[in-house]
Design a protein around this motif. Structure first.
Motif, PDB file in Angstrom:
ATOM      1  N   PHE A  48     -10.173   5.752  69.811  1.00  0.00           N
ATOM      2  CA  PHE A  48     -10.054   6.829  68.666  1.00  0.00           C
ATOM      3  C   PHE A  48      -9.134   8.006  69.197  1.00  0.00           C
ATOM      4  CE2 PHE A  48     -14.100   4.746  67.387  1.00  0.00           C
ATOM      5  CZ  PHE A  48     -13.864   4.459  66.049  1.00  0.00           C
ATOM      6  N   VAL A  49      -8.757   8.614  68.413  1.00  0.00           N
ATOM      7  CA  VAL A  49      -7.646   9.763  68.593  1.00  0.00           C
ATOM      8  C   VAL A  49      -8.061  11.006  67.491  1.00  0.00           C
ATOM      9  CG1 VAL A  49      -5.516  10.850  68.827  1.00  0.00           C
ATOM     10  CG2 VAL A  49      -5.957   8.337  69.604  1.00  0.00           C
ATOM     11  N   ARG A  50      -8.166  12.113  68.120  1.00  0.00           N
ATOM     12  CA  ARG A  50      -8.662  13.245  67.279  1.00  0.00           C
ATOM     13  C   ARG A  50      -7.341  13.611  66.283  1.00  0.00           C
ATOM     14  NH1 ARG A  50     -13.878  14.242  65.567  1.00  0.00           N
ATOM     15  NH2 ARG A  50     -14.137  16.487  65.059  1.00  0.00           N
ATOM     16  N   ILE A  51      -7.610  12.995  64.976  1.00  0.00           N
ATOM     17  CA  ILE A  51      -6.401  13.436  64.088  1.00  0.00           C
ATOM     18  C   ILE A  51      -7.025  13.990  62.814  1.00  0.00           C
ATOM     19  CG2 ILE A  51      -4.759  12.212  62.683  1.00  0.00           C
ATOM     20  CD1 ILE A  51      -4.059  12.003  65.466  1.00  0.00           C
ATOM     21  N   GLY A  52      -6.591  15.355  62.377  1.00  0.00           N
ATOM     22  CA  GLY A  52      -6.965  15.767  61.394  1.00  0.00           C
ATOM     23  C   GLY A  52      -8.546  16.317  61.361  1.00  0.00           C
ATOM     24  N   GLY A  53      -9.027  16.562  62.334  1.00  0.00           N
ATOM     25  CA  GLY A  53     -10.421  17.036  62.549  1.00  0.00           C
ATOM     26  C   GLY A  53     -11.246  15.721  62.771  1.00  0.00           C
ATOM     27  N   LEU A 124      -3.892  12.505  53.953  1.00  0.00           N
ATOM     28  CA  LEU A 124      -3.147  11.445  54.726  1.00  0.00           C
ATOM     29  C   LEU A 124      -1.944  11.711  55.174  1.00  0.00           C
ATOM     30  CD1 LEU A 124      -4.383   8.364  52.344  1.00  0.00           C
ATOM     31  CD2 LEU A 124      -5.526   9.529  54.646  1.00  0.00           C
ATOM     32  N   GLN A 125      -0.956  12.534  54.317  1.00  0.00           N
ATOM     33  CA  GLN A 125       0.269  12.644  54.814  1.00  0.00           C
ATOM     34  C   GLN A 125       0.155  13.627  55.998  1.00  0.00           C
ATOM     35  OE1 GLN A 125       2.957  14.078  51.982  1.00  0.00           O
ATOM     36  NE2 GLN A 125       4.700  14.870  53.236  1.00  0.00           N
ATOM     37  N   ARG A 126      -0.752  14.572  56.183  1.00  0.00           N
ATOM     38  CA  ARG A 126      -0.996  15.525  57.583  1.00  0.00           C
ATOM     39  C   ARG A 126      -1.465  14.703  58.543  1.00  0.00           C
ATOM     40  NH1 ARG A 126      -2.730  19.110  53.345  1.00  0.00           N
ATOM     41  NH2 ARG A 126      -4.653  18.706  53.718  1.00  0.00           N
ATOM     42  N   ASP A 127      -2.212  13.727  58.250  1.00  0.00           N
ATOM     43  CA  ASP A 127      -2.846  12.893  59.551  1.00  0.00           C
ATOM     44  C   ASP A 127      -1.480  12.077  59.784  1.00  0.00           C
ATOM     45  OD1 ASP A 127      -5.610  13.706  58.804  1.00  0.00           O
ATOM     46  OD2 ASP A 127      -5.981  12.019  57.693  1.00  0.00           O
ATOM     47  N   ALA A 128      -0.795  11.351  59.100  1.00  0.00           N
ATOM     48  CA  ALA A 128       0.298  10.496  59.438  1.00  0.00           C
ATOM     49  C   ALA A 128       1.293  11.458  60.317  1.00  0.00           C
ATOM     50  CB  ALA A 128       0.957  10.102  58.254  1.00  0.00           C
ATOM     51  N   LEU A 129       1.497  12.702  60.182  1.00  0.00           N
ATOM     52  CA  LEU A 129       2.325  13.583  61.099  1.00  0.00           C
ATOM     53  C   LEU A 129       1.627  13.733  62.452  1.00  0.00           C
ATOM     54  CD1 LEU A 129       3.473  16.164  58.442  1.00  0.00           C
ATOM     55  CD2 LEU A 129       5.040  14.289  59.453  1.00  0.00           C
ATOM     56  N   GLU A 130       0.322  13.828  62.329  1.00  0.00           N
ATOM     57  CA  GLU A 130      -0.294  14.143  63.437  1.00  0.00           C
ATOM     58  C   GLU A 130      -0.211  12.593  64.473  1.00  0.00           C
ATOM     59  OE1 GLU A 130      -4.006  16.065  64.088  1.00  0.00           O
ATOM     60  OE2 GLU A 130      -3.848  17.311  62.509  1.00  0.00           O
ATOM     61  N   VAL A 131      -0.427  11.806  63.693  1.00  0.00           N
ATOM     62  CA  VAL A 131      -0.179  10.233  64.126  1.00  0.00           C
ATOM     63  C   VAL A 131       0.975  10.164  64.999  1.00  0.00           C
ATOM     64  CG1 VAL A 131      -0.334   7.795  64.068  1.00  0.00           C
ATOM     65  CG2 VAL A 131      -2.270   9.253  62.924  1.00  0.00           C
ATOM     66  N   THR A 132       1.846  10.492  64.157  1.00  0.00           N
ATOM     67  CA  THR A 132       3.573  10.409  64.609  1.00  0.00           C
ATOM     68  C   THR A 132       3.543  11.136  65.966  1.00  0.00           C
ATOM     69  OG1 THR A 132       4.251  10.133  62.517  1.00  0.00           O
ATOM     70  CG2 THR A 132       5.798  10.836  64.190  1.00  0.00           C
ATOM     71  N   ARG A 133       3.214  12.582  65.764  1.00  0.00           N
ATOM     72  CA  ARG A 133       3.278  13.276  67.237  1.00  0.00           C
ATOM     73  C   ARG A 133       2.600  12.547  68.538  1.00  0.00           C
ATOM     74  NH1 ARG A 133       3.213  17.601  62.955  1.00  0.00           N
ATOM     75  NH2 ARG A 133       0.976  17.699  63.165  1.00  0.00           N
ATOM     76  N   TYR A 134       1.413  12.275  68.220  1.00  0.00           N
ATOM     77  CA  TYR A 134       0.784  11.582  69.266  1.00  0.00           C
ATOM     78  C   TYR A 134       1.484  10.341  69.732  1.00  0.00           C
ATOM     79  CZ  TYR A 134      -2.722   8.478  71.606  1.00  0.00           C
ATOM     80  OH  TYR A 134      -3.184   7.807  72.352  1.00  0.00           O
ATOM     81  N   ALA A 135       1.965   9.372  68.904  1.00  0.00           N
ATOM     82  CA  ALA A 135       2.743   8.454  69.335  1.00  0.00           C
ATOM     83  C   ALA A 135       3.900   8.764  70.134  1.00  0.00           C
ATOM     84  CB  ALA A 135       3.017   7.582  68.197  1.00  0.00           C
ATOM     85  N   LEU A 139       4.312   7.727  73.931  1.00  0.00           N
ATOM     86  CA  LEU A 139       5.488   6.714  74.428  1.00  0.00           C
ATOM     87  C   LEU A 139       6.727   7.095  74.698  1.00  0.00           C
ATOM     88  CD1 LEU A 139       4.330   4.175  71.450  1.00  0.00           C
ATOM     89  CD2 LEU A 139       3.878   3.789  73.819  1.00  0.00           C
ATOM     90  N   GLY A 140       6.754   8.440  74.883  1.00  0.00           N
ATOM     91  CA  GLY A 140       8.069   9.174  75.167  1.00  0.00           C
ATOM     92  C   GLY A 140       9.257   8.866  74.590  1.00  0.00           C
ATOM     93  N   VAL A 141       8.910   8.742  73.091  1.00  0.00           N
ATOM     94  CA  VAL A 141      10.136   8.535  72.436  1.00  0.00           C
ATOM     95  C   VAL A 141      10.326   9.751  71.267  1.00  0.00           C
ATOM     96  CG1 VAL A 141       9.902   5.937  72.504  1.00  0.00           C
ATOM     97  CG2 VAL A 141       8.631   7.099  70.626  1.00  0.00           C
ATOM     98  N   ASP A 142      11.593   9.788  70.756  1.00  0.00           N
ATOM     99  CA  ASP A 142      12.088  10.979  69.983  1.00  0.00           C
ATOM    100  C   ASP A 142      11.577  10.464  68.347  1.00  0.00           C
ATOM    101  OD1 ASP A 142      12.880  12.779  71.781  1.00  0.00           O
ATOM    102  OD2 ASP A 142      14.815  11.908  71.774  1.00  0.00           O
ATOM    103  N   ARG A 143      11.821   9.327  68.155  1.00  0.00           N
ATOM    104  CA  ARG A 143      11.657   8.840  66.729  1.00  0.00           C
ATOM    105  C   ARG A 143      10.977   7.650  66.617  1.00  0.00           C
ATOM    106  NH1 ARG A 143      17.221  10.352  63.485  1.00  0.00           N
ATOM    107  NH2 ARG A 143      17.474  12.605  63.939  1.00  0.00           N
ATOM    108  N   LEU A 144      10.234   7.385  65.614  1.00  0.00           N
ATOM    109  CA  LEU A 144       9.468   5.983  65.102  1.00  0.00           C
ATOM    110  C   LEU A 144      10.405   5.517  63.986  1.00  0.00           C
ATOM    111  CD1 LEU A 144       5.937   7.285  65.561  1.00  0.00           C
ATOM    112  CD2 LEU A 144       7.304   6.773  67.456  1.00  0.00           C
ATOM    113  N   LEU A 145      10.188   4.039  64.013  1.00  0.00           N
ATOM    114  CA  LEU A 145      10.507   3.338  62.881  1.00  0.00           C
ATOM    115  C   LEU A 145       9.487   3.378  61.796  1.00  0.00           C
ATOM    116  CD1 LEU A 145      12.340   1.348  61.219  1.00  0.00           C
ATOM    117  CD2 LEU A 145      11.622  -0.469  62.789  1.00  0.00           C
TER     118      LEU A 145
END
Length: 362
Positions: A48-53, A124-135, A139-145
């Motif tokens: 579990f990761v704290r995403i969107g509260g 859900l869109q705000r959550d997805a952006l938080e997940v993106t930042r976490y990933a 993982l130390g990458v700039d962009r995700l596919l």
């Protein structure tokens, strides 16, 4: 779109519950062994990761951290992609895959059905952006596919369109095209199938619903999707042999977990009514990242023709459309090798600049 699978799953699993629990355990153990990642360069972590509260489940798996990173946006709504892990195991040799159970889905839902918060597309869109930042940080990458399937393509398009700085490319499969409720290819085909089969009661119900998705109740959405999938032989076979089997034999899910997963699909069904108002072309067809759609050639729920027209209208640095042969909805999970071939031959060169033929023995 997976919400209707819950109904089919209950009936299909009755026999195994009665007499095949032992076989289920053996099969789950074998699949768990197949999923093991042991190499020093690999990664296999989940929690579990704290995403969107709220606490949301995130899984990261791959055999080489140096590979491109995929963020999967799952379908449903409310249907995790984690049961399909054994089917997509081959993808993890070439990509590190971040799989996220949205609020209202999978392990996130099971962790606290009463504490899911607002089930809205905007949340859900705000959550997805938080997940993106976490990933990216993990993982130390700039962009995700971005790889989105079914209902997830609704979010995927918005993420790819609005945040090109975060994503290397967009890949949609089982791509939804809603056009503000005007798209009618699947509806007209269903009407033809019902007429040909002489199913007068079901035909009357579908005609009463009308073509405009915006006017349907959640109960009508559920009934419509069930009719689309069960009146097409290839789709119905995929439900039984791919979706239900993946749920039943998932090494990650207990029987209680399966019940929770099916409940999640129904709880999240209202999201489809929200999605019915989306007009993809009005929101914008200009994308500043490579854009791909890979659609099942026999998909009757999200037919290939509207998806192809959408790709035709898109402006992007690179774009492509391809059919997955012998596939209905859930195309990437029915034929994961075909989908991987497309990722390696079309997508990976566009995001890495490596135009050499991809070697991907499995």
């Amino acid at each position: 779109m997976l919400a209707t699978i819950a109904i089919a799953s209950t009936a299909a699993l009755a026999a195994p519950v009665a007499g095949l629990l032992g076989y289920r355990q053996l099969k789950r153990a074998a699949l768990a062994e197949r999923l093991r990642i042991t190499g020093a360069a690999g990664i296999d972590e989940s929690g579990f990761v704290r995403i969107g509260g709220i606490d949301q489940w995130v899984s990261i798996r791959g055999e080489d951290r140096g590979n491109p990173v995929i963020l999967e946006i799952h379908g449903g709504p409310g249907a995790s992609n984690l049961p399909f892990l054994p089917r997509t195991r081959g993808w993890e040799r070439h990509f590190t895959i971040v799989r996220w159970d949205m609020r209202g889905a999978g392990f996130t839902f099971a962790n606290g059905p009463e504490n899911q918060g607002a089930l809205t597309l905007d949340q859900l869109q705000r959550d997805a952006l938080e997940v993106t930042r976490y990933a990216r940080e993990r993982l130390g990458v700039d962009r995700l596919l971005l790889v989105a399937n079914s209902f997830g393509t609704v979010l995927g398009l918005r993420l790819a369109r609005n945040h090109p700085e975060l994503y290397s490319a967009y890949v949609g499969t089982d791509q939804n095209v809603i056009d503000g409720g005007r798209e009618r290819t699947a509806y007209d085909a269903l009407v033809r199938r019902l007429r040909a089969a002489g199913k007068r009661k079901q035909l009357a119900a579908v005609l009463a619903m009308g073509v405009d998705r915006r006017a349907r109740t959640t109960e009508q959405v559920d009934e419509y999707n069930k009719l689309v999938l069960t009146t097409d032989p290839l789709s119905y076979d995929t439900m039984k042999t791919v979706v239900v089997r993946s749920l039943w034999f998932s090494p990650l899910h207990t029987l209680r977990g399966l019940r929770s997963s099916m409940k999640a699909m129904h709880v999240s069904l209202a999201l489809q009514s929200q999605a019915a108002t989306i007009d993809e072309r009005a929101e914008g067809t200009e994308f500043r990242i490579p854009f791909f759609v890979f659609q099942g050639d026999g998909d009757v729920l999200t037919p290939p023709e509207p998806a192809r027209r959408l790709v035709d209208d898109v402006t992007a640095p690179v774009k492509d459309f391809a059919l997955i042969r012998g596939a209905s909805h859930f195309a990437g999970f029915r034929h994961p090798d075909q989908f991987l071939d497309l990722l390696l031959t079309k997508v990976r060169p566009a995001i890495t600049g490596d135009l050499r033929p991809a070697g991907h023995g499995r």
